[in-house]
Design an enzyme around this catalytic site. Structure first.
Site, mmCIF file in Angstrom:
data_model
loop_
_atom_site.group_PDB
_atom_site.id
_atom_site.type_symbol
_atom_site.label_atom_id
_atom_site.label_comp_id
_atom_site.label_asym_id
_atom_site.label_seq_id
_atom_site.Cartn_x
_atom_site.Cartn_y
_atom_site.Cartn_z
ATOM 1 N N LYS A 1 1.364 -4.489 7.380
ATOM 2 C CA LYS A 1 2.250 -4.106 8.491
ATOM 3 C C LYS A 1 1.450 -3.877 9.771
ATOM 4 C CE LYS A 1 4.071 -0.429 6.503
ATOM 5 N NZ LYS A 1 3.341 -0.406 5.210
ATOM 6 N N ARG B 1 10.836 5.326 6.614
ATOM 7 C CA ARG B 1 10.297 5.257 5.259
ATOM 8 C C ARG B 1 11.231 5.905 4.249
ATOM 9 N NH1 ARG B 1 4.452 4.863 6.694
ATOM 10 N NH2 ARG B 1 3.219 4.615 4.834
ATOM 11 N N ARG C 1 -10.348 -1.281 2.323
ATOM 12 C CA ARG C 1 -10.005 -1.286 3.749
ATOM 13 C C ARG C 1 -10.932 -0.340 4.511
ATOM 14 N NH1 ARG C 1 -3.872 -0.284 5.639
ATOM 15 N NH2 ARG C 1 -4.143 1.829 4.852
ATOM 16 N N ARG D 1 -10.330 5.678 5.161
ATOM 17 C CA ARG D 1 -9.323 6.752 5.188
ATOM 18 C C ARG D 1 -9.344 7.487 3.850
ATOM 19 N NH1 ARG D 1 -3.838 3.836 7.157
ATOM 20 N NH2 ARG D 1 -3.021 5.324 5.653
ATOM 21 N N ARG E 1 0.505 6.825 -3.407
ATOM 22 C CA ARG E 1 1.224 6.237 -2.263
ATOM 23 C C ARG E 1 2.142 5.109 -2.722
ATOM 24 N NH1 ARG E 1 -3.418 4.661 1.563
ATOM 25 N NH2 ARG E 1 -1.814 3.977 3.027
HETATM 26 P P1 AMP Z 1 0.427 4.773 6.968
HETATM 27 O O1 AMP Z 1 -0.716 4.685 7.919
HETATM 28 O O2 AMP Z 1 1.665 4.124 7.503
HETATM 29 O O3 AMP Z 1 0.058 4.285 5.588
HETATM 30 O O4 AMP Z 1 0.790 6.334 6.831
HETATM 31 C C1 AMP Z 1 -0.148 7.266 6.350
HETATM 32 C C2 AMP Z 1 0.545 8.525 5.888
HETATM 33 O O5 AMP Z 1 1.252 9.124 6.982
HETATM 34 C C3 AMP Z 1 1.605 8.343 4.805
HETATM 35 O O6 AMP Z 1 1.040 8.281 3.503
HETATM 36 C C4 AMP Z 1 2.460 9.585 5.017
HETATM 37 O O7 AMP Z 1 1.823 10.742 4.509
HETATM 38 C C5 AMP Z 1 2.479 9.704 6.526
HETATM 39 N N1 AMP Z 1 3.603 8.938 7.131
HETATM 40 C C6 AMP Z 1 3.518 7.834 7.920
HETATM 41 N N2 AMP Z 1 4.731 7.409 8.292
HETATM 42 C C7 AMP Z 1 5.619 8.260 7.720
HETATM 43 C C8 AMP Z 1 7.042 8.346 7.709
HETATM 44 N N3 AMP Z 1 7.810 7.461 8.378
HETATM 45 N N4 AMP Z 1 7.602 9.365 7.005
HETATM 46 C C9 AMP Z 1 6.860 10.272 6.344
HETATM 47 N N5 AMP Z 1 5.524 10.254 6.289
HETATM 48 C C10 AMP Z 1 4.896 9.247 6.983
#
Ligand code: AMP
Length: 208
Positions: A15, A88, A122, A155, A166
């Site tokens: 994404k 999400r 990553r 990360r 996740r």
């Molecule tokens: P990402 O970089 O999109 O993988 O997001 C990293 C982390 O941020 C996720 O594992 C969640 O803990 C939090 N997060 C990101 N977007 C959301 C969302 N829309 N709703 C809830 N938690 C989020």
């Protein structure tokens, strides 16, 4: 041309990479909740302090925090928007629907084995949020971001134990959005495997 684009798909499905390319090509604003939250954590803001423990364990940050944050960012954005990592949950999707109509929900479909391989290898740039893969898409100089020279890092939530959680959280909370947008007639699913450029060609087709 579609002007409100939601990127769906599990963590590691591309994404961020595809969203970044698309925002450069179309001049749209890319809003990534993950990037915003990581920045808030780094800056030690109130939001960051509230979000950190959820993020570290791979859980979702509570809906009310995310919905409030995104409402404001979407209202400030001019022109087209690409939403990466939001919504999400169905509750987040309902909140978004109250603010604007989604023209396209682009679902990147990738198998779990491939996701685990991508996420655990990553590396990310904390300065410009660019992402690399140690084997498929390595930086030119080891540990250094090609785009801004930042020091790349892994990360915490890309370590294997958290990655498994996740993926579980994705299946339970976010996968229902595939049906949600299918019913609204805005879903396009793309197989998110192959080269970044080949996948991008399909992304370009979907947005026209
Ligand atoms: P990402 O970089 O999109 O993988 O997001 C990293 C982390 O941020 C996720 O594992 C969640 O803990 C939090 N997060 C990101 N977007 C959301 C969302 N829309 N709703 C809830 N938690 C989020």
């Amino acid at each position: 041309m579609k002007s409100v684009i939601v990127l769906l798909g599990p963590p590691g499905s591309g994404k961020g990479t595809q969203g970044e390319k698309l925002s450069e090509e179309l001049g749209y604003t890319r809003l990534s909740t993950g990037d915003m939250l990581r920045e808030a954590v780094r800056n030690g803001t109130e939001l960051g302090m509230k979000a950190k423990s959820y993020m570290d364990s791979g859980a979702l940050v509570p809906n009310d925090l995310i919905i409030g944050l995104m409402k404001e960012k979407i209202a400030q954005a001019k022109g087209g928007v690409i939403l990466d990592g939001f919504p999400r949950t169905v509750e987040q999707a309902d909140a978004l629907a109250q603010q604007l109509d989604v023209d396209l929900a682009l679902n990147l479909d990738v198998d779990d084995d491939e996701l685990i391989n991508r996420l655990t290898k990553r590396r990310s740039c904390p300065q410009c949020n660019a992402v690399y893969h140690l084997i498929y898409n390595p930086p030119k100089a080891e540990g250094v971001c090609d785009k801004c020279g930042g020091a790349l890092y892994q990360r915490d939530d890309d370590k294997e134990e958290t990655v498994m959680n996740r993926l579980k959280v994705y299946r339970e909370n976010t996968m229902p959005l595939i049906d949600y947008y299918e019913k609204k007639g805005t879903l396009v699913t793309i197989k998110g495997v192959g080269s970044i450029d080949d996948i991008f060609k399909q992304v370009e087709k979907a947005v026209q």
